[in-house]
Design a protein around this motif. Structure first.
Motif, PDB file in Angstrom:
ATOM      1  N   ARG A   1     -13.966   9.110 -22.046  1.00  0.00           N
ATOM      2  CA  ARG A   1     -13.569   7.725 -22.298  1.00  0.00           C
ATOM      3  C   ARG A   1     -12.274   7.456 -21.553  1.00  0.00           C
ATOM      4  O   ARG A   1     -11.322   8.226 -21.648  1.00  0.00           O
ATOM      5  CB  ARG A   1     -13.401   7.462 -23.796  1.00  0.00           C
ATOM      6  N   TYR A   2     -12.279   6.343 -20.822  1.00  0.00           N
ATOM      7  CA  TYR A   2     -11.123   6.012 -19.989  1.00  0.00           C
ATOM      8  C   TYR A   2     -10.103   5.167 -20.761  1.00  0.00           C
ATOM      9  O   TYR A   2     -10.333   4.741 -21.893  1.00  0.00           O
ATOM     10  CB  TYR A   2     -11.582   5.275 -18.742  1.00  0.00           C
ATOM     11  N   GLU A   3      -8.985   4.904 -20.101  1.00  0.00           N
ATOM     12  CA  GLU A   3      -7.895   4.147 -20.716  1.00  0.00           C
ATOM     13  C   GLU A   3      -8.306   2.748 -21.142  1.00  0.00           C
ATOM     14  O   GLU A   3      -7.743   2.177 -22.083  1.00  0.00           O
ATOM     15  CB  GLU A   3      -6.717   4.056 -19.735  1.00  0.00           C
ATOM     16  N   ASP A   4      -9.311   2.159 -20.471  1.00  0.00           N
ATOM     17  CA  ASP A   4      -9.768   0.811 -20.813  1.00  0.00           C
ATOM     18  C   ASP A   4     -10.953   0.831 -21.769  1.00  0.00           C
ATOM     19  O   ASP A   4     -11.605  -0.188 -21.983  1.00  0.00           O
ATOM     20  CB  ASP A   4     -10.143   0.040 -19.548  1.00  0.00           C
ATOM     21  N   PHE A   5     -11.256   2.025 -22.344  1.00  0.00           N
ATOM     22  CA  PHE A   5     -12.329   2.247 -23.308  1.00  0.00           C
ATOM     23  C   PHE A   5     -13.718   2.234 -22.674  1.00  0.00           C
ATOM     24  O   PHE A   5     -14.718   2.349 -23.377  1.00  0.00           O
ATOM     25  CB  PHE A   5     -12.267   1.248 -24.480  1.00  0.00           C
ATOM     26  N   ASP A   6     -13.799   2.080 -21.377  1.00  0.00           N
ATOM     27  CA  ASP A   6     -15.068   2.285 -20.697  1.00  0.00           C
ATOM     28  C   ASP A   6     -15.383   3.771 -20.777  1.00  0.00           C
ATOM     29  O   ASP A   6     -14.478   4.612 -20.821  1.00  0.00           O
ATOM     30  CB  ASP A   6     -14.964   1.828 -19.240  1.00  0.00           C
ATOM     31  N   SER A   7     -16.669   4.117 -20.806  1.00  0.00           N
ATOM     32  CA  SER A   7     -17.039   5.516 -21.016  1.00  0.00           C
ATOM     33  C   SER A   7     -18.037   5.997 -19.974  1.00  0.00           C
ATOM     34  O   SER A   7     -18.814   5.215 -19.413  1.00  0.00           O
ATOM     35  CB  SER A   7     -17.647   5.703 -22.415  1.00  0.00           C
ATOM     36  N   PHE A   8     -18.002   7.285 -19.731  1.00  0.00           N
ATOM     37  CA  PHE A   8     -18.987   7.976 -18.899  1.00  0.00           C
ATOM     38  C   PHE A   8     -19.593   9.076 -19.751  1.00  0.00           C
ATOM     39  O   PHE A   8     -18.878   9.805 -20.445  1.00  0.00           O
ATOM     40  CB  PHE A   8     -18.328   8.583 -17.662  1.00  0.00           C
ATOM     41  N   SER A   9     -20.906   9.199 -19.726  1.00  0.00           N
ATOM     42  CA  SER A   9     -21.553  10.303 -20.431  1.00  0.00           C
ATOM     43  C   SER A   9     -22.785  10.744 -19.656  1.00  0.00           C
ATOM     44  O   SER A   9     -23.485   9.922 -19.060  1.00  0.00           O
ATOM     45  CB  SER A   9     -21.939   9.907 -21.859  1.00  0.00           C
ATOM     46  N   LYS A  10     -23.000  12.032 -19.651  1.00  0.00           N
ATOM     47  CA  LYS A  10     -24.143  12.586 -18.943  1.00  0.00           C
ATOM     48  C   LYS A  10     -24.469  13.953 -19.545  1.00  0.00           C
ATOM     49  O   LYS A  10     -23.598  14.637 -20.074  1.00  0.00           O
ATOM     50  CB  LYS A  10     -23.831  12.726 -17.445  1.00  0.00           C
ATOM     51  N   GLN A  11     -25.737  14.321 -19.471  1.00  0.00           N
ATOM     52  CA  GLN A  11     -26.133  15.627 -19.965  1.00  0.00           C
ATOM     53  C   GLN A  11     -26.871  16.410 -18.882  1.00  0.00           C
ATOM     54  O   GLN A  11     -27.407  15.833 -17.939  1.00  0.00           O
ATOM     55  CB  GLN A  11     -27.014  15.497 -21.216  1.00  0.00           C
ATOM     56  N   TYR A  12     -26.858  17.708 -19.046  1.00  0.00           N
ATOM     57  CA  TYR A  12     -27.499  18.584 -18.060  1.00  0.00           C
ATOM     58  C   TYR A  12     -28.210  19.705 -18.814  1.00  0.00           C
ATOM     59  O   TYR A  12     -27.621  20.350 -19.693  1.00  0.00           O
ATOM     60  CB  TYR A  12     -26.456  19.172 -17.116  1.00  0.00           C
ATOM     61  N   THR A  13     -29.472  19.922 -18.502  1.00  0.00           N
ATOM     62  CA  THR A  13     -30.270  20.953 -19.160  1.00  0.00           C
ATOM     63  C   THR A  13     -30.503  22.122 -18.214  1.00  0.00           C
ATOM     64  O   THR A  13     -30.915  21.919 -17.067  1.00  0.00           O
ATOM     65  CB  THR A  13     -31.628  20.381 -19.620  1.00  0.00           C
ATOM     66  N   ILE A  14     -30.226  23.323 -18.698  1.00  0.00           N
ATOM     67  CA  ILE A  14     -30.444  24.522 -17.899  1.00  0.00           C
ATOM     68  C   ILE A  14     -31.711  25.244 -18.378  1.00  0.00           C
ATOM     69  O   ILE A  14     -32.278  24.891 -19.418  1.00  0.00           O
ATOM     70  CB  ILE A  14     -29.228  25.462 -17.976  1.00  0.00           C
ATOM     71  N   LYS A  15     -32.141  26.249 -17.635  1.00  0.00           N
ATOM     72  CA  LYS A  15     -33.399  26.921 -17.945  1.00  0.00           C
ATOM     73  C   LYS A  15     -33.268  27.930 -19.084  1.00  0.00           C
ATOM     74  O   LYS A  15     -34.229  28.184 -19.802  1.00  0.00           O
ATOM     75  CB  LYS A  15     -33.935  27.623 -16.685  1.00  0.00           C
ATOM     76  N   HIS A  16     -32.081  28.519 -19.232  1.00  0.00           N
ATOM     77  CA  HIS A  16     -31.905  29.548 -20.259  1.00  0.00           C
ATOM     78  C   HIS A  16     -30.977  29.045 -21.366  1.00  0.00           C
ATOM     79  O   HIS A  16     -30.246  28.073 -21.195  1.00  0.00           O
ATOM     80  CB  HIS A  16     -31.335  30.820 -19.642  1.00  0.00           C
ATOM     81  N   TYR A  17     -31.018  29.719 -22.504  1.00  0.00           N
ATOM     82  CA  TYR A  17     -30.201  29.329 -23.653  1.00  0.00           C
ATOM     83  C   TYR A  17     -28.847  30.040 -23.624  1.00  0.00           C
ATOM     84  O   TYR A  17     -28.739  31.178 -23.150  1.00  0.00           O
ATOM     85  CB  TYR A  17     -30.935  29.652 -24.957  1.00  0.00           C
ATOM     86  N   ILE A  18     -27.832  29.356 -24.129  1.00  0.00           N
ATOM     87  CA  ILE A  18     -26.470  29.886 -24.109  1.00  0.00           C
ATOM     88  C   ILE A  18     -25.844  29.769 -25.494  1.00  0.00           C
ATOM     89  O   ILE A  18     -26.336  29.027 -26.350  1.00  0.00           O
ATOM     90  CB  ILE A  18     -25.595  29.154 -23.069  1.00  0.00           C
ATOM     91  N   ARG A  19     -24.687  30.454 -25.679  1.00  0.00           N
ATOM     92  CA  ARG A  19     -24.074  30.443 -27.002  1.00  0.00           C
ATOM     93  C   ARG A  19     -22.546  30.530 -26.980  1.00  0.00           C
ATOM     94  O   ARG A  19     -21.913  30.496 -28.031  1.00  0.00           O
ATOM     95  CB  ARG A  19     -24.629  31.594 -27.849  1.00  0.00           C
ATOM     96  N   THR A  20     -21.921  30.639 -25.822  1.00  0.00           N
ATOM     97  CA  THR A  20     -20.467  30.794 -25.775  1.00  0.00           C
ATOM     98  C   THR A  20     -19.791  29.555 -25.202  1.00  0.00           C
ATOM     99  O   THR A  20     -20.382  28.788 -24.435  1.00  0.00           O
ATOM    100  CB  THR A  20     -20.054  32.007 -24.921  1.00  0.00           C
ATOM    101  N   GLY A  21     -18.520  29.392 -25.568  1.00  0.00           N
ATOM    102  CA  GLY A  21     -17.755  28.260 -25.102  1.00  0.00           C
ATOM    103  C   GLY A  21     -17.614  28.212 -23.594  1.00  0.00           C
ATOM    104  O   GLY A  21     -17.679  27.133 -22.994  1.00  0.00           O
ATOM    105  N   TYR A  22     -17.438  29.369 -22.976  1.00  0.00           N
ATOM    106  CA  TYR A  22     -17.242  29.389 -21.531  1.00  0.00           C
ATOM    107  C   TYR A  22     -18.511  28.962 -20.792  1.00  0.00           C
ATOM    108  O   TYR A  22     -18.443  28.220 -19.801  1.00  0.00           O
ATOM    109  CB  TYR A  22     -16.826  30.786 -21.061  1.00  0.00           C
ATOM    110  N   GLU A  23     -19.680  29.396 -21.292  1.00  0.00           N
ATOM    111  CA  GLU A  23     -20.938  28.975 -20.678  1.00  0.00           C
ATOM    112  C   GLU A  23     -21.106  27.450 -20.796  1.00  0.00           C
ATOM    113  O   GLU A  23     -21.532  26.778 -19.850  1.00  0.00           O
ATOM    114  CB  GLU A  23     -22.113  29.668 -21.372  1.00  0.00           C
ATOM    115  N   ILE A  24     -20.772  26.930 -21.955  1.00  0.00           N
ATOM    116  CA  ILE A  24     -20.849  25.488 -22.172  1.00  0.00           C
ATOM    117  C   ILE A  24     -19.877  24.768 -21.240  1.00  0.00           C
ATOM    118  O   ILE A  24     -20.205  23.752 -20.617  1.00  0.00           O
ATOM    119  CB  ILE A  24     -20.544  25.151 -23.648  1.00  0.00           C
ATOM    120  N   TYR A  25     -18.667  25.320 -21.133  1.00  0.00           N
ATOM    121  CA  TYR A  25     -17.634  24.708 -20.298  1.00  0.00           C
ATOM    122  C   TYR A  25     -18.050  24.625 -18.837  1.00  0.00           C
ATOM    123  O   TYR A  25     -17.827  23.597 -18.175  1.00  0.00           O
ATOM    124  CB  TYR A  25     -16.331  25.497 -20.411  1.00  0.00           C
TER     125      TYR A  25
END
Length: 406
Positions: A293-317
């Motif tokens: 969310r930007y300073e003017d309250f406009d927002s950007f959002s997007k998602q990305y799906t990978i082939k394998h499953y993950i469970r750690t913060g670094y992988e998510i990051y």
């Protein structure tokens, strides 16, 4: 076969729960927010009379109503209340599908012989929720989810509305595409539809499919069905064991910033918090979403799906960072960052083919154990220090519609 679908929508939910828990707040303008520099998450109807809306900053709300009461949200309290509402709905049918923390679909088609028609059942539900929890809700009734969802919006608060099948065409002929927001169409989609000459729901339903696909891609199929009021999707059977659909955290920065190191440090912080919750619930995910969310309250959002499953913060990051890099260079300062993960399955703890990955996950579990004993982020990635120095608020807000198993 004609269906009878209900959409139960709790009115001004978080604020109403707070007013019920604290009688001093009843009848007064109340807004619920997170801790620190933040925005209004929910406003009571008394606060709305002053023009206060969700998404406003606290200073903006106070300017409109100097006497507004600020209440810091308690997500566990709201989740507990939501689960109690679900138990009331389940007295009628197991076809209860949570749509968000304050909304549920029900299919009562097969139980109308037992409990009466849809209106009778809806009235009984409203009565039980009021008597047992002291809360009001609005209920929409229609032949499918889209119509029920729209009907629930027509009479608020504490409303009850049924749209008959034969009335849909006439209603949609007068309905602007902006009024479809909340039932599958967002503000930007509505604006784009208007820009290409589609102003009403009926015009959307009558639009050429190839024309819609040209402008919206595969989403065009879905938009056309919304415009026609068509939705064949079933109301799923309630399953509390498969209840968690996503985990997410968001954080409002102490001040708006362009600094990429600071922003990425916050993204890592949110990713680590999501990873902790993912492991705590013994789950894996493979769809990562980033919200800026930007300073003017406009927002950007997007998602990305990978082939394998993950469970750690670094992988998510690493996935969230990949999404973030797509909007560089920044044209506006960033106010808020949010990270979530969905597309979840249970983690059955199967051994990994690569020993290095096995050790990495074991290390994450060890860190969780230490932090659980000595405090959150006692052990943490060094790069989180950047966010800490910039200013970490006492508590991070929880994103969106996912509910936590109790």
């Amino acid at each position: 076969m004609n269906r009878t679908i209900l959409l139960i929508d709790m009115n001004s939910y978080f604020a109403s729960v707070e007013q019920k828990c604290n009688p001093v707040l009843q009848g007064k303008p109340v807004v619920v927010c997170g801790y620190g520099r933040t925005i209004v998450v929910t406003a009571s109807y008394e606060a709305r009379e002053y023009g206060i809306k969700t998404g406003m900053t606290i200073p903006e709300a106070k300017k409109l109503c100097p006497n507004v009461i600020i209440v810091y949200g308690n997500i566990d309290k709201y989740i507990d209340t939501t689960l109690k509402i679900h138990q009331i709905l389940l007295r009628f049918t197991d076809r209860v599908e949570p749509f968000s923390i304050d909304e549920c679909f029900m299919d009562v088609t097969d139980v109308e012989k037992l409990f009466g028609d849809g209106l009778t059942i809806a009235k009984k539900i409203k009565q039980l929720i009021k008597e047992e929890l002291g809360l009001n809700c609005s209920i929409g009734i229609g032949e499918n989810k889209i119509i029920a969802k729209f009907a629930s919006k027509l009479k608020k608060p504490d409303g009850l509305c049924k749209i008959e099948k034969e009335d849909i065409k006439n209603i949609f002929s007068l309905l602007s595409v902006r009024e479809l927001q909340g039932i599958g169409i967002g503000k930007k989609i509505a604006e784009k539809l208007e820009s290409i000459g589609i102003l009403t729901a009926q015009q959307l339903g009558d639009a050429n499919l190839d024309f819609l696909i040209k402008h919206f891609g595969i989403l065009g199929y879905h938009l056309k069905k919304i415009g026609q009021g068509v939705d064949d999707s079933p109301v799923k059977i309630y399953d509390d064991k498969n209840y968690i659909k996503s985990f997410g955290h968001s954080h409002t920065l102490p001040t708006d910033t362009y600094d990429l190191n600071i922003i990425k440090s916050y993204i890592l912080l949110m990713s680590e918090k999501v990873g902790v919750r993912l492991r705590k619930e013994n789950m894996l995910g493979r769809t990562v979403s980033l919200m800026i969310r930007y300073e003017d309250f406009d927002s950007f959002s997007k998602q990305y799906t990978i082939k394998h499953y993950i469970r750690t913060g670094y992988e998510i990051y690493k996935i969230a960072e990949k999404i973030f890099n797509q909007i560089l260079p920044l044209k506006k300062a960033v106010r808020l960052v949010g990270v979530s993960i969905s597309n979840l399955i249970q983690d059955n703890k199967q051994p990994f083919l690569f020993n290095r990955l096995q050790k990495y996950y074991q290390l994450a579990d060890m860190v969780d154990s230490i932090n659980s004993k000595y405090g959150e982020f006692t052990v943490k990635p060094a790069s989180l220090i950047i966010a800490e120095k910039f200013g970490i608020l006492e508590r991070c807000g929880i994103i969106g519609t996912s509910l936590i198993k109790k």
